[in-house]
Scaffold this motif. Structure first.
Motif, short mmCIF file in Angstrom:
data_model
loop_
_atom_site.label_atom_id
_atom_site.label_comp_id
_atom_site.label_asym_id
_atom_site.label_seq_id
_atom_site.Cartn_x
_atom_site.Cartn_y
_atom_site.Cartn_z
N SER A 6 2.40 6.38 5.74
CA SER A 6 2.57 5.07 5.09
C SER A 6 1.26 4.66 4.44
O SER A 6 0.24 5.36 4.55
N TYR A 7 1.30 3.53 3.76
CA TYR A 7 0.11 3.11 3.04
C TYR A 7 -0.86 2.32 3.94
O TYR A 7 -2.07 2.60 3.95
N ASP A 8 -0.32 1.36 4.71
CA ASP A 8 -1.22 0.55 5.54
C ASP A 8 -0.69 0.34 6.97
O ASP A 8 -0.99 -0.65 7.63
N HIS A 9 0.14 1.26 7.44
CA HIS A 9 0.59 1.33 8.83
C HIS A 9 1.44 0.12 9.27
O HIS A 9 1.22 -0.46 10.33
N PRO A 10 2.50 -0.21 8.50
CA PRO A 10 3.36 -1.33 8.90
C PRO A 10 4.43 -0.85 9.88
O PRO A 10 4.68 0.36 10.03
N TYR A 11 5.11 -1.77 10.48
CA TYR A 11 6.25 -1.45 11.34
C TYR A 11 7.47 -1.44 10.43
O TYR A 11 7.96 -2.48 10.01
N LEU A 12 7.96 -0.28 10.14
CA LEU A 12 8.97 -0.11 9.08
C LEU A 12 10.29 -0.85 9.34
O LEU A 12 10.92 -1.32 8.37
N PRO A 13 10.79 -0.95 10.56
CA PRO A 13 12.05 -1.67 10.75
C PRO A 13 12.02 -3.11 10.26
O PRO A 13 13.08 -3.70 10.01
N ASN A 14 10.82 -3.65 10.10
CA ASN A 14 10.73 -5.03 9.62
C ASN A 14 10.65 -5.12 8.10
O ASN A 14 10.60 -6.23 7.55
N LEU A 15 10.66 -4.00 7.43
CA LEU A 15 10.50 -4.00 5.96
C LEU A 15 11.83 -3.76 5.27
O LEU A 15 12.75 -3.13 5.80
N SER A 16 11.92 -4.26 4.05
CA SER A 16 13.09 -4.00 3.22
C SER A 16 13.01 -2.60 2.63
O SER A 16 11.97 -1.93 2.68
N ASP A 17 14.10 -2.18 2.04
CA ASP A 17 14.10 -0.85 1.41
C ASP A 17 13.05 -0.76 0.32
O ASP A 17 12.35 0.27 0.19
N GLU A 18 12.92 -1.81 -0.46
CA GLU A 18 11.93 -1.80 -1.54
C GLU A 18 10.51 -1.71 -0.99
O GLU A 18 9.66 -1.01 -1.54
N GLN A 19 10.26 -2.44 0.11
CA GLN A 19 8.93 -2.39 0.71
C GLN A 19 8.63 -1.02 1.31
O GLN A 19 7.50 -0.51 1.19
N ILE A 20 9.62 -0.45 1.96
CA ILE A 20 9.42 0.90 2.51
C ILE A 20 9.15 1.89 1.37
O ILE A 20 8.25 2.73 1.46
N GLN A 21 9.93 1.76 0.31
CA GLN A 21 9.75 2.65 -0.83
C GLN A 21 8.36 2.50 -1.43
O GLN A 21 7.73 3.49 -1.82
N GLU A 22 7.85 1.28 -1.47
CA GLU A 22 6.51 1.05 -1.99
C GLU A 22 5.46 1.68 -1.09
O GLU A 22 4.47 2.25 -1.58
N GLN A 23 5.64 1.61 0.23
CA GLN A 23 4.71 2.25 1.17
C GLN A 23 4.64 3.76 0.93
O GLN A 23 3.55 4.35 0.91
N VAL A 24 5.79 4.33 0.73
CA VAL A 24 5.84 5.78 0.52
C VAL A 24 5.27 6.15 -0.85
O VAL A 24 4.46 7.09 -0.97
N ARG A 25 5.64 5.42 -1.84
CA ARG A 25 5.25 5.75 -3.21
C ARG A 25 3.75 5.66 -3.40
O ARG A 25 3.13 6.56 -4.01
N LYS A 26 3.15 4.60 -2.94
CA LYS A 26 1.70 4.42 -3.11
C LYS A 26 0.91 5.49 -2.38
O LYS A 26 -0.12 5.98 -2.88
N THR A 27 1.37 5.85 -1.20
CA THR A 27 0.66 6.89 -0.44
C THR A 27 0.81 8.25 -1.10
O THR A 27 -0.15 9.03 -1.19
#
Length: 625
Positions: A484-505
């Motif tokens: 991930s990009y900054d180590h968030p707890y993924l279950p609390n994120l939306s699909d778009e936010q998860i996608q952003e974590q993956v994409r940026k990394t």
């Protein structure tokens, strides 16, 4: 006799006064006449004999001139003509042509015995003054006849040329007949060789058909230079994958016949070929096979066949393979998507320029056109901005995402793949949360010194400024994945936010080392099915937790790993802690003492991991619910 001589001389002198030229001619004539008169006056028979001898002498002279005179091509009559014939011709021309003279001569011979004295016969002779004129006439006649010899020589040459031409024509006809006969004989021999070769070839093909298991009917057409044999498959129960196989096969055979040249000898065989690819796959294909006769080698050369569309029959169903049978799961499509993205980047002249477009590509689905063969897979991509509309993939690159029993085994061979020895023990060391400028380099130093391989799961935010460390990881044979990009707890994120974590990394890793991360480790190991679907990568968990992040003690960390280690496990550590750096040499030594070898996660899992699955160890994985 004296009176005659005097009279002759008087006449000769008279002519000499007329012309100097005539004098020379009369002088020659006088000598000739004198000799003739001397021989003829005493006795008439002697005179007749002298004229006959003169004619004979003249004939021999003319003949000799004719024989020795060269023709236009430099040859002589003696060299080319029949000499007796020439002599006979010359004799005819030398003798007087006046038949009355000949008759007179014959009469003289009859009356000669009755002459008793010269005086009695002398008055019957022509006057002496007229004799020179007669001799001059004879001389002129002789010259005229000599000039007339040329046409006769031409007639002789023409006859010989005609004979020569006749001989040549006969020789040419005879030679042509022999050549024709020889050619006919050789053609017959060549035809017999071709017939024997074709018989043997067709016998071999018939044996193959008997063993093929295909039920068919045989038709033959035998021409001089082309033999056509068609094995039409029977489709009584409709089990064949093609429609109207008879019409399709005949069309292929006709197409093959058009490729045979007029001067060639060949055999064409139409048939249904059934080839086994694997224990689950057969290929059905209509074929018009061409065999060209090589007369020099006296054998057939198998040429490229003209083929119909191949049908790939799945043994399990008895029907053509469907894409769903080849790519059974959604996870497989997601895995193939990753391979497509990496291939587009690898093939691009400027990968960085299209990287964002590659990450934004729509995902493939079963709705896309997918062209299957046992050797390769071709996919028509959804509309995208990368400039790539269609892509062909090697099965060795997508082996984890397909039913491998439906492809050619050779297409799965990957010389770069590291295989595991079943008699050895393996372990995968993994490090999270890096890279860290202060500690990650030290970890790499230890791994290099100990000749150990590991996998690093990176935080995108930590790559900036540490790109050289990421590149060093790849250069030294380590694997890199996304954490991930900054180590968030993924279950609390939306699909778009998860996608952003993956994409940026992914972008940060690619810019550092030129590779897309294919594995993902969820922060805290927490990711549900929806998150896994958005991530689109295999989730790599762990089976041995060093708890270095919590213990932060060298001895405790070493003991923790030693007590929980087992074969094929994935060990979790963090390269951002100094205590982990200090514990690492002892951890590696303990493992090596127990017979473990160090490999990356990809090697431990043999590159079989898929998206939507979580992997805990070599033989421990499960689908995400």
């Amino acid at each position: 006799m004296d009176d005659n001589q005097e009279l002759t001389r008087s006449s000769r002198h008279q002519k000499g006064r007329d012309s100097q030229s005539d004098k020379q001619i009369n002088q020659a004539t006088d000598e000739e006449l004198t000799a003739t008169v001397d021989q003829t006056v005493p006795e008439i028979p002697e005179t007749e004999t002298t004229i006959e001898e003169s004619a004979t002498t003249e004939m021999e002279k003319t003949t000799q001139e004719l024989v020795e005179e060269p023709a236009e091509d430099g040859t002589t009559v003696a060299e080319t003509a029949d000499l007796p014939e020439v002599v006979a011709t010359a004799a005819d021309e030398a003798l007087p042509e006046d038949s009355s003279e000949t008759a007179q001569s014959d009469e003289d011979q009859k009356t000669a015995p009755e002459v008793t004295t010269v005086e009695e016969e002398t008055p019957e002779l022509a006057p002496a003054a007229s004799q020179p004129e007669d001799f001059e006439e004879i001389h002129e006649t002789r010259q005229s006849r000599q000039h007339q010899q040329t046409p006769k020589k031409k007639r002789s040459w023409g006859k010989n040329i005609f004979t020569l031409i006749s001989i040549l024509v006969v020789a040419a006809v005879a030679g042509g007949a022999y050549y024709f006969f020889d050619q006919e004989h050789q053609a017959a021999v060549r035809q017999e060789q071709y017939e024997n070769g074709a018989t043997n070839l067709l016998a071999e093909i018939q044996e193959e058909r008997n063993q093929s298991g295909v039920v068919d009917t045989l038709t033959k057409k035998d021409d001089t230079n082309l033999k056509t044999v068609v094995y039409t498959p029977k489709n009584t129960d409709g089990h064949l994958p093609m429609k109207d196989p008879e019409a399709s096969l005949n069309a292929l055979v006709e197409k093959a016949k058009k490729t045979v040249k007029d001067d060639e000898k060949a055999v064409i065989v139409g048939k249904l070929d059934v080839d086994t690819v694997s224990d689950q796959l057969d290929i059905y294909q209509l074929v018009a096979q061409r065999y060209r006769w090589d007369g020099k080698k006296e054998s057939f050369i198998t040429e490229k066949a003209i083929t119909g569309e191949a049908s790939y029959i799945y043994h399990k169903t008895g029907k053509p393979v469907s894409i769903k049978e080849l790519i059974p799961e959604e996870a497989d499509l997601l895995g193939i998507q990753q391979v497509i993205q990496q291939k587009i980047l690898d093939d691009a002249k400027d990968p960085a320029a299209i990287f964002d477009k590659v990450l934004d590509m729509p995902r493939i689905s079963m709705e896309n056109k997918i062209e299957y063969s046992p050797e390769k897979l071709t996919i028509t991509l959804p509309k995208n901005d990368t400039g790539t509309k269609k892509i062909t993939l090697a099965y060795k690159d997508i082996a984890a995402f397909i039913n491998t029993s439906l492809v050619d085994a050779e297409a799965l061979q990957d010389p770069d793949k590291v295989t595991l020895d079943p008699n050895k023990k393996y372990v995968a060391l993994t490090f999270d949360d890096g890279p860290n400028y202060a500690t990650t380099g030290k970890v790499l130093d230890i791994l290099k010194e100990k000749k150990a391989t590991a996998t690093f799961f990176l935080l995108g935010q930590n790559i900036a400024g540490n790109e050289a460390l990421v590149k060093r990881m790849v250069d030294e044979g380590m694997d890199v994945g996304s954490h991930s990009y900054d180590h968030p707890y993924l279950p609390n994120l939306s699909d778009e936010q998860i996608q952003e974590q993956v994409r940026k990394t992914d972008k940060a890793i690619f810019e550092a080392c030129g590779k897309l991360a294919t594995n993902f480790r969820a922060p805290y190991g927490a990711a549900g099915q929806q998150a896994a679907r958005v991530i689109g990568k295999p989730l790599i968990h762990w089976s041995v937790d060093s708890q270095d992040w919590e213990l932060k003690n060298v001895t405790a960390t070493v003991a923790r790993v030693k007590d929980t280690l087992y074969e094929g496990s994935i060990v979790l550590m963090h390269d951002i802690h100094q205590t982990t750096v200090e514990a690492l040499p002892q951890i590696i030594d303990n493992m090596r003492q127990e017979g473990y070898e160090f490999v990356s996660v990809d090697t431990l899992l043999q590159q079989t991991q898929k998206p939507l699955y979580t992997y805990f160890g070599e033989n421990d994985f499960r689908i995400i619910e």
